[in-house]
Write an enzyme that holds these catalytic residues in place. Structure first.
Site, PDB file in Angstrom:
ATOM      1  N   LYS A   3       9.464  10.792  12.869  1.00 52.26           N
ATOM      2  CA  LYS A   3       9.385  10.296  11.550  1.00 52.26           C
ATOM      3  C   LYS A   3      10.207   9.519  11.464  1.00 52.26           C
ATOM      4  O   LYS A   3      10.157   7.559  11.842  1.00 52.26           O
ATOM      5  CB  LYS A   3       9.653  10.998  10.107  1.00 52.26           C
ATOM      6  CG  LYS A   3      10.845  10.303   8.757  1.00 52.26           C
ATOM      7  CD  LYS A   3      10.295  11.162   8.473  1.00 52.26           C
ATOM      8  CE  LYS A   3      12.332  11.818   8.513  1.00 52.26           C
ATOM      9  NZ  LYS A   3      13.278  10.915   7.668  1.00 52.26           N
ATOM     10  N   ASN A   4      10.468   9.373  11.913  1.00 53.85           N
ATOM     11  CA  ASN A   4      12.128   8.666  12.868  1.00 53.85           C
ATOM     12  C   ASN A   4      12.524   7.842  13.669  1.00 53.85           C
ATOM     13  O   ASN A   4      12.615   6.318  13.875  1.00 53.85           O
ATOM     14  CB  ASN A   4      13.664   8.899  12.943  1.00 53.85           C
ATOM     15  CG  ASN A   4      14.595   9.916  11.319  1.00 53.85           C
ATOM     16  OD1 ASN A   4      13.676   9.579  10.361  1.00 53.85           O
ATOM     17  ND2 ASN A   4      15.143  11.480  11.271  1.00 53.85           N
ATOM     18  N   ARG A  24      26.601   6.684   3.200  1.00 54.38           N
ATOM     19  CA  ARG A  24      25.629   6.216   3.355  1.00 54.38           C
ATOM     20  C   ARG A  24      26.191   4.578   4.026  1.00 54.38           C
ATOM     21  O   ARG A  24      25.211   3.908   3.075  1.00 54.38           O
ATOM     22  CB  ARG A  24      24.416   7.152   3.409  1.00 54.38           C
ATOM     23  CG  ARG A  24      24.236   8.366   4.045  1.00 54.38           C
ATOM     24  CD  ARG A  24      22.642   9.579   3.718  1.00 54.38           C
ATOM     25  NE  ARG A  24      22.614   8.786   5.411  1.00 54.38           N
ATOM     26  CZ  ARG A  24      20.623   8.921   5.855  1.00 54.38           C
ATOM     27  NH1 ARG A  24      20.902   9.480   4.571  1.00 54.38           N
ATOM     28  NH2 ARG A  24      20.130   8.614   6.587  1.00 54.38           N
ATOM     29  N   ASP A  39      20.291  16.501  12.409  1.00 54.05           N
ATOM     30  CA  ASP A  39      18.813  17.292  11.902  1.00 54.05           C
ATOM     31  C   ASP A  39      18.687  18.254  11.524  1.00 54.05           C
ATOM     32  O   ASP A  39      17.957  18.327  10.763  1.00 54.05           O
ATOM     33  CB  ASP A  39      17.811  15.475  12.012  1.00 54.05           C
ATOM     34  CG  ASP A  39      18.079  14.568  10.679  1.00 54.05           C
ATOM     35  OD1 ASP A  39      17.936  13.260  12.169  1.00 54.05           O
ATOM     36  OD2 ASP A  39      19.617  14.453  10.333  1.00 54.05           O
ATOM     37  N   ARG A  50       8.597  14.539   3.046  1.00 50.83           N
ATOM     38  CA  ARG A  50       8.965  13.525   3.220  1.00 50.83           C
ATOM     39  C   ARG A  50       8.974  13.386   4.876  1.00 50.83           C
ATOM     40  O   ARG A  50       8.777  12.223   5.263  1.00 50.83           O
ATOM     41  CB  ARG A  50      10.346  12.845   2.800  1.00 50.83           C
ATOM     42  CG  ARG A  50      10.572  12.879   1.422  1.00 50.83           C
ATOM     43  CD  ARG A  50      11.280  12.421   1.133  1.00 50.83           C
ATOM     44  NE  ARG A  50      11.850  10.580   2.088  1.00 50.83           N
ATOM     45  CZ  ARG A  50      13.350  10.877   1.567  1.00 50.83           C
ATOM     46  NH1 ARG A  50      13.996  10.717   0.710  1.00 50.83           N
ATOM     47  NH2 ARG A  50      13.094   9.412   2.335  1.00 50.83           N
TER      48      ARG A  50
HETATM   49  C1  EPZ Z   1      19.357   8.297  10.876  1.00 49.69           C
HETATM   50  O1  EPZ Z   1      19.541   7.688   9.804  1.00 49.69           O
HETATM   51  C2  EPZ Z   1      18.397   9.353  10.666  1.00 49.69           C
HETATM   52  N1  EPZ Z   1      17.542   8.209  10.103  1.00 49.69           N
HETATM   53  C3  EPZ Z   1      19.278  10.377  10.106  1.00 49.69           C
HETATM   54  O2  EPZ Z   1      18.173  11.643   9.572  1.00 49.69           O
HETATM   55  C4  EPZ Z   1      19.882  10.866  10.613  1.00 49.69           C
HETATM   56  O3  EPZ Z   1      20.387  12.081  10.555  1.00 49.69           O
HETATM   57  C5  EPZ Z   1      20.931   9.865  11.421  1.00 49.69           C
HETATM   58  O4  EPZ Z   1      20.304   9.077  11.953  1.00 49.69           O
HETATM   59  C6  EPZ Z   1      22.230  10.998  12.316  1.00 49.69           C
HETATM   60  O5  EPZ Z   1      21.394  11.234  13.721  1.00 49.69           O
HETATM   61  C7  EPZ Z   1      16.765   7.999  10.303  1.00 49.69           C
HETATM   62  O6  EPZ Z   1      16.318   7.479  10.951  1.00 49.69           O
HETATM   63  C8  EPZ Z   1      15.305   7.342   9.189  1.00 49.69           C
HETATM   64  P1  EPZ Z   1      24.024   6.195  10.846  1.00 49.69           P
HETATM   65  P2  EPZ Z   1      21.155   6.834   9.788  1.00 49.69           P
HETATM   66  O7  EPZ Z   1      23.829   5.158  10.672  1.00 49.69           O
HETATM   67  O8  EPZ Z   1      20.997   5.385  10.109  1.00 49.69           O
HETATM   68  C9  EPZ Z   1      27.781   6.342   8.425  1.00 49.69           C
HETATM   69  C10 EPZ Z   1      16.683  13.087   8.466  1.00 49.69           C
HETATM   70  O9  EPZ Z   1      16.979  13.736   8.061  1.00 49.69           O
HETATM   71  N2  EPZ Z   1      27.862   4.612   8.986  1.00 49.69           N
HETATM   72  O10 EPZ Z   1      23.425   6.872  12.812  1.00 49.69           O
HETATM   73  O11 EPZ Z   1      21.421   6.402   8.657  1.00 49.69           O
HETATM   74  C11 EPZ Z   1      26.753   7.042   7.664  1.00 49.69           C
HETATM   75  O12 EPZ Z   1      27.296   7.034   6.690  1.00 49.69           O
HETATM   76  C12 EPZ Z   1      17.301  11.456   8.333  1.00 49.69           C
HETATM   77  O13 EPZ Z   1      15.402  12.700   8.865  1.00 49.69           O
HETATM   78  C13 EPZ Z   1      28.739   4.222   8.118  1.00 49.69           C
HETATM   79  O14 EPZ Z   1      29.368   4.868   7.905  1.00 49.69           O
HETATM   80  O15 EPZ Z   1      22.156   7.187  10.432  1.00 49.69           O
HETATM   81  C14 EPZ Z   1      26.552   8.275   8.153  1.00 49.69           C
HETATM   82  O16 EPZ Z   1      28.154   9.366   8.296  1.00 49.69           O
HETATM   83  C15 EPZ Z   1      18.992  12.502   7.361  1.00 49.69           C
HETATM   84  N3  EPZ Z   1      28.521   2.514   7.936  1.00 49.69           N
HETATM   85  C16 EPZ Z   1      26.459   8.694  10.254  1.00 49.69           C
HETATM   86  O17 EPZ Z   1      27.525   6.749  10.086  1.00 49.69           O
HETATM   87  C17 EPZ Z   1      26.656   1.699   8.539  1.00 49.69           C
HETATM   88  O18 EPZ Z   1      26.785   0.613   8.311  1.00 49.69           O
HETATM   89  C18 EPZ Z   1      26.634   8.537  10.973  1.00 49.69           C
HETATM   90  O19 EPZ Z   1      24.823   7.134   9.917  1.00 49.69           O
HETATM   91  C19 EPZ Z   1      25.953   3.061   9.124  1.00 49.69           C
HETATM   92  C20 EPZ Z   1      26.158   4.680   8.952  1.00 49.69           C
END
Ligand code: EPZ
Length: 422
Positions: free
Chosen positions: A22-23, A123, A308, A400
């Site tokens: 998915k991701n 997020r 995840d 999802r």
């Molecule tokens: C991806 O989300 C995945 N989603 C998530 O999977 C996964 O949990 C996550 O990466 C971490 O591995 C998809 O790929 C669609 P991040 P993403 O940006 O890209 C903070 C699932 O269950 N952050 O690495 O949104 C954020 O708040 C989902 O399939 C900022 O602060 O994750 C978080 O605490 C859930 N500012 C951390 O970084 C930003 O601009 C990691 O977020 C971006 C992120």
């Protein structure tokens, strides 16, 4: 709303095919916006989130056809008609924000609704915005939308990400493929989905080095061409089904599974006394007799233990011998499944980002509520081990990210079925 009913106590035996990720698919689909030639994805998962991304791309004027029972996505964005990602779609799925980089790179402008928070955390998108701003974009927030322009196009830059964000790395990587000059992304995320994206972009003519390492170098080109790309295996679905025989007993072979995708996770299973073997077709997991041992877990960016798989691992540790400490370091609110597992007799003490799980002899079935995607499947796993019946409500979360859960689990002997509209 559908629910899933699980009768626990049956050891599992057989094979489970693992779908495309998915991701990975959710970042590969927006890559079509980078070229006016067709991009075809094979091994695509059939999930509601993929349907949402299809709607979003179509709202921008792209064409997306789901072929071969949905496993092939034929996409083309030769005639984009809009650069606005509407709140009505974005609020359904945060990954919609992955159109920002490609639209800015190709059309030099984009209006993308800010997704807002979700069940597992605030997020924000500050890292995405900082990276694209470093490439010359002007981005401001108005009425809940990011208004972005790149006058004269994006320019290469050296960018150090404040945190190895998956989404920010993906948006910046896609944007940099058409930027003027060289971009270096330091402290880049190293997830397999990013490696898969870089491979697809290279097949489209992009010049990229270093994916999978903390530093990615992209030499911008004038245009990208069409390509066909097979989506990488879903390591989170893989890990989820590897846990099924651990929690219910038995032996399951996950077809298409690869150890390199789940090394940190498999290492924890090994520490818990669980046998994981590589086979010609994938990965085999077996637990006969003894309960797993308690182990401590800390979630980290790849190659660390994936957040995840945290909820699913917690469900397993609820049945382990001894006490485990689980620390969630990626999201600030990702223990919503703990009180639901508590309803099944689990002993979990949550203090901020740390959960102390004391294993019990046997969980008991109960009606429980899914709060997010991974929480929902952790409750199904717990139900496989529980005495009696577990009813998991609000399983729209599950659809999802997991295709055909009840079919895949009942094929290896689980007593599980979906009940429409309880
Ligand atoms: C991806 O989300 C995945 N989603 C998530 O999977 C996964 O949990 C996550 O990466 C971490 O591995 C998809 O790929 C669609 P991040 P993403 O940006 O890209 C903070 C699932 O269950 N952050 O690495 O949104 C954020 O708040 C989902 O399939 C900022 O602060 O994750 C978080 O605490 C859930 N500012 C951390 O970084 C930003 O601009 C990691 O977020 C971006 C992120």
């Amino acid at each position: 709303m559908d629910s899933i009913v699980v009768q626990g106590g049956t050891p599992l035996r057989g094979q489970i095919p693992i779908a495309g990720a998915k991701n990975a698919c959710l970042t590969l689909m927006p890559a079509t916006l980078l070229s006016d030639e067709p991009l075809t994805l094979t091994n695509a998962p059939r999930l509601s989130d993929i349907g949402t991304m299809k709607l979003l791309l179509e709202s921008l004027g792209a064409e997306v056809s789901a072929l071969s029972d949905g496993k092939v996505l034929a996409m083309s964005s030769h005639g984009l008609t809009s650069t606005r990602a509407d709140y009505d779609i974005v609020r359904k799925m945060r990954a919609s924000n992955l159109v920002l980089g490609p639209l800015l790179a190709r059309e030099h402008q984009a209006i993308v609704s800010l997704p807002g928070g979700c069940a597992i955390g605030a997020r924000p998108m500050d890292i995405h915005i900082d990276a694209l701003t470093a490439m010359g974009a002007e981005i401001d927030l108005r009425d809940g939308y990011l208004h972005a322009v790149a006058r004269g196009g994006l320019k290469g830059a050296r960018i150090a990400l404040r945190f190895a964000s998956v989404g920010a790395t993906e948006n910046t990587l896609m944007a940099a493929t058409l930027a003027k000059g060289t971009t270096i992304i330091d402290n880049a995320a190293r997830e397999p989905e990013i490696v898969d994206l870089a491979r697809c972009l290279r097949a489209m003519g992009a010049q990229i080095e270093g994916e999978g390492t903390p530093s990615i170098i992209i030499q911008g080109v004038d245009r990208l061409h069409g390509a066909t790309h097979a989506v990488v295996t879903d390591r989170i679905e893989l890990g989820t089904y590897m846990l099924a025989p651990v929690i219910a007993g038995g032996e399951v072979e996950c077809l298409g599974g690869r150890l390199d995708l789940v090394a940190a996770f498999a290492e924890r299973l090994h520490a818990a006394g669980i046998e994981v073997t590589e086979t010609a077709k994938g990965l085999k997991v077996r637990r006969n007799g003894e309960r797993p041992r308690a182990v401590d877990v800390i979630t980290e960016p790849f190659p660390g233990f994936p957040t995840d798989l945290q909820a699913q691992m917690m469900a397993m540790l609820c049945t382990a011998e001894g006490a485990s400490v689980l620390e969630e370091r990626i999201f600030e609110n990702r223990f919503m499944h703990a009180p639901e597992l508590g309803r099944m007799g689990a002993r979990i003490d949550v203090q901020g980002g740390v959960a102390r799980v004391t294993g019990v002899d046997r969980l008991r079935g109960a009606p429980v509520m899914a709060t997010d995607l991974r929480a929902s499947v952790s409750l199904i796993l717990a139900g496989l081990a529980a005495e009696g019946e577990t009813i998991v409500n609000r399983v729209y979360h599950l659809d999802r990210g997991y295709e055909q859960v009840e079919q895949k689990l009942s094929a290896v002997g689980a007593r599980i079925n979906r009940v429409k509209g309880i």
